[in-house]
Design an enzyme around this catalytic site. Sequence first.
Site, PDB file in Angstrom:
ATOM      1  N   GLU A   1     124.755 -64.463  20.144  1.00  0.00           N
ATOM      2  CA  GLU A   1     124.443 -65.420  19.014  1.00  0.00           C
ATOM      3  C   GLU A   1     124.208 -64.713  17.703  1.00  0.00           C
ATOM      4  OE1 GLU A   1     122.513 -63.269  20.785  1.00  0.00           O
ATOM      5  OE2 GLU A   1     121.120 -62.553  19.319  1.00  0.00           O
TER       6      GLU A   1
ATOM      7  N   ASP B   1     124.526 -65.566  24.618  1.00  0.00           N
ATOM      8  CA  ASP B   1     123.912 -64.398  24.159  1.00  0.00           C
ATOM      9  C   ASP B   1     124.745 -63.881  22.939  1.00  0.00           C
ATOM     10  OD1 ASP B   1     122.096 -62.132  24.497  1.00  0.00           O
ATOM     11  OD2 ASP B   1     122.774 -61.425  26.158  1.00  0.00           O
TER      12      ASP B   1
ATOM     13  N   ASP C   1     115.346 -57.707  17.917  1.00  0.00           N
ATOM     14  CA  ASP C   1     116.582 -58.166  17.505  1.00  0.00           C
ATOM     15  C   ASP C   1     116.523 -58.889  15.944  1.00  0.00           C
ATOM     16  OD1 ASP C   1     119.350 -58.558  18.299  1.00  0.00           O
ATOM     17  OD2 ASP C   1     119.217 -60.577  19.100  1.00  0.00           O
TER      18      ASP C   1
ATOM     19  N   LYS D   1     119.227 -62.718  29.522  1.00  0.00           N
ATOM     20  CA  LYS D   1     119.348 -61.534  29.760  1.00  0.00           C
ATOM     21  C   LYS D   1     118.510 -60.975  30.839  1.00  0.00           C
ATOM     22  CE  LYS D   1     119.902 -60.049  24.911  1.00  0.00           C
ATOM     23  NZ  LYS D   1     121.102 -59.412  25.246  1.00  0.00           N
TER      24      LYS D   1
ATOM     25  N   ARG E   1     126.410 -62.994  15.944  1.00  0.00           N
ATOM     26  CA  ARG E   1     127.808 -63.057  15.262  1.00  0.00           C
ATOM     27  C   ARG E   1     127.739 -64.792  14.662  1.00  0.00           C
ATOM     28  NH1 ARG E   1     131.279 -61.444  20.251  1.00  0.00           N
ATOM     29  NH2 ARG E   1     129.665 -59.870  20.261  1.00  0.00           N
TER      30      ARG E   1
ATOM     31  N   ASP F   1     115.546 -62.602  21.371  1.00  0.00           N
ATOM     32  CA  ASP F   1     116.781 -62.841  21.924  1.00  0.00           C
ATOM     33  C   ASP F   1     116.729 -63.181  23.336  1.00  0.00           C
ATOM     34  OD1 ASP F   1     119.366 -63.220  22.647  1.00  0.00           O
ATOM     35  OD2 ASP F   1     120.194 -61.464  21.851  1.00  0.00           O
TER      36      ASP F   1
ATOM     37  N   LYS G   1     120.832 -59.641  10.377  1.00  0.00           N
ATOM     38  CA  LYS G   1     120.605 -60.523  11.715  1.00  0.00           C
ATOM     39  C   LYS G   1     119.060 -60.498  11.990  1.00  0.00           C
ATOM     40  CE  LYS G   1     121.191 -60.493  16.760  1.00  0.00           C
ATOM     41  NZ  LYS G   1     122.068 -60.154  17.699  1.00  0.00           N
TER      42      LYS G   1
HETATM   43  N1  BES Z   1     120.665 -58.648  20.639  1.00  0.00           N
HETATM   44  C1  BES Z   1     122.028 -58.428  21.578  1.00  0.00           C
HETATM   45  C2  BES Z   1     122.542 -57.047  21.339  1.00  0.00           C
HETATM   46  C3  BES Z   1     121.220 -55.878  21.868  1.00  0.00           C
HETATM   47  C4  BES Z   1     121.555 -55.367  23.125  1.00  0.00           C
HETATM   48  C5  BES Z   1     120.421 -55.199  20.711  1.00  0.00           C
HETATM   49  C6  BES Z   1     120.671 -54.434  23.293  1.00  0.00           C
HETATM   50  C7  BES Z   1     119.720 -54.571  21.094  1.00  0.00           C
HETATM   51  C8  BES Z   1     119.659 -53.974  22.355  1.00  0.00           C
HETATM   52  C9  BES Z   1     123.168 -59.431  21.334  1.00  0.00           C
HETATM   53  O1  BES Z   1     122.693 -60.543  21.039  1.00  0.00           O
HETATM   54  C10 BES Z   1     123.879 -59.426  22.506  1.00  0.00           C
HETATM   55  O2  BES Z   1     123.330 -60.110  23.540  1.00  0.00           O
HETATM   56  N2  BES Z   1     125.224 -59.145  22.697  1.00  0.00           N
HETATM   57  C11 BES Z   1     125.894 -59.129  23.869  1.00  0.00           C
HETATM   58  C12 BES Z   1     127.341 -59.395  23.649  1.00  0.00           C
HETATM   59  C13 BES Z   1     128.203 -59.110  24.765  1.00  0.00           C
HETATM   60  C14 BES Z   1     127.721 -60.506  25.644  1.00  0.00           C
HETATM   61  C15 BES Z   1     129.627 -59.132  24.239  1.00  0.00           C
HETATM   62  C16 BES Z   1     125.581 -57.741  24.509  1.00  0.00           C
HETATM   63  O3  BES Z   1     125.569 -56.729  23.916  1.00  0.00           O
HETATM   64  O4  BES Z   1     125.231 -57.832  25.727  1.00  0.00           O
HETATM   65 ZN    ZN Z   2     122.424 -61.939  22.395  1.00  0.00          ZN
HETATM   66 ZN    ZN Z   3     121.124 -60.742  19.522  1.00  0.00          ZN
END
Ligand code: BES
Ligand code: ZN
Ligand code: ZN
Length: 505
Positions: free
Chosen positions: A359, A357, A298, A287, A361, A280, A275
């Site tokens: 993204e 968010d 990310d 966020k 996947r 992000d 990835k």
């Molecule tokens: N890049 C984030 C995941 C992440 C979170 C990486 C903290 C490093 C530290 C990912 O794209 C994301 O935002 N995932 C969401 C998924 C959720 C909304 C199901 C998350 O983890 O909040």
């Molecule tokens: Zn995200």
């Molecule tokens: Zn992300």
Amino acid sequence: MFNFRFTKQEPDRVEADIFFIDCQKKSGDKKGPGRLFDEDGGTLLDRKLGGLISRIIREEEFEGELGGHKVIYTDGKIVPKKIVILGIGTAEEFDLDTCRRLGSKIAQISDGLRAEKIAFRSQPKKINNLSAAERMQALAEGLVLGGYRFEKYKDKKGIRNPTLKTIVLSYKGDTKPISKAFSLGSVIADAINYARDLVNTPADEMTPERIAKESTAICRGTPLSCKVLGEKEIEREKMGLILAVSKGASNPPRFIHMQYKPARKARLKIALIGKGVTFDSGGYNLKPTRHIEVMKCDMAGAAALLAVMKLMPVIRPKVAVDAFIPAAENMIDGRAGRPGDIAVSRSGKTVEINNTDCEGRLLLADAFNYALEKKPNYIIDLATLTGGVLYALGEIYTAILGNDQRLIDRLIGASKRGGEPTWQLPLEKEYLKGFKEGIADLYNMGKTSASTISGALFLSEFIGKTRWAHLDIAESAWANEDRDYRFKGGTGAGVQTLVRFLMSC
Ligand code: BES
Ligand code: ZN
Ligand code: ZN
């Protein structure tokens, strides 16, 4: 990287700024002074110094806990200028990661004492079933990882440069495998430090284009090949999910394919996917402050893959390796995707993006589809996919999920030896709940709070029957505090696991 030499001289005759000796902690909860060894010159040096070493251990109640140490100035009584007694922990706990931690300690102590040349003695005998070469590789990894700093943006005047340059090893066995192991450990750690640099570099610089530049630079002058797709080509490839993520960004996306082929016919073909979200923001599902401020991390999956590919010409595995990196920025803008928009994936499946968010996947789904056309035997992806992994495993373990238990077990084994422990979570279909209730084939966010599992389940919808493992490095790729040879910031998680796995294939 360090100079590495052997000597046949006795410990008290070795010309060095520091000679390191081990001190082992008593087993279990037992208290008391730590133990010196004959094999590494500890007892000999103690005698030469009239019992000074054992006296310090006794009077200062030094138990030999891992990472503890004592410094002795030898004042011309023997050739090495200082002796450092290094606590190595208990006999039972001694493993490869102990060696890495000791290597890191040795680097830090040496720089702290402003030493240029250090020495120690090692024995050819196995310890806890670990050969001298295995121990030496891990020690070298620790030396190089423990010396890592990210100081590019600091005032150079305030920086105390490292001093350590030369390692002298007193060794009474076949030196060839030992020096090979030392240089292998050094280059692996150097590649991990490269991944750390990429992750620590601000997103403003580390754009998708820059990631593509790094990949072409890595492949140039090597037998690896590299192909980079720009935005137009990504459109032509119908990678609708990658485009949907990057719609709001002024830095256009890239899709990178690096290829390694072994000299002889490949036993297997392995596809690695990383990835590469260079920043992000969350998109319109913005966020919160505490999360957004570290979101340059990310692209840690992509960084790890760049490091692994950089190592290919050195480790030369017997399998073919294709690395795919979808690189994009998830930003807000008048053109950015809205929650509820629908995008068509390369596979033809439609996705209702109910959360901008989620993204990662989306990028991976299109990358899988592209990779599957090359008919790999295995697909392994590395992604900072879900923050939820923090609640399951904290910052230490990486989560692993997948559809092939043998592959998962092998990756877990490789991760353990590499000091990057990995724990399996269930890829249980029931968690797919909610993904199919929208107006498209799939939502990109489900209804369960087990986001690490549901994220992997979303990915599995794009994998089909190919053997696959997914490593969620969302927390392990970024440290919020220093821990042994890992420092606050990018950790380079995943490199050791993949390198050791590929070498075992
Ligand atoms: N890049 C984030 C995941 C992440 C979170 C990486 C903290 C490093 C530290 C990912 O794209 C994301 O935002 N995932 C969401 C998924 C959720 C909304 C199901 C998350 O983890 O909040
Ligand atoms: Zn995200
Ligand atoms: Zn992300």
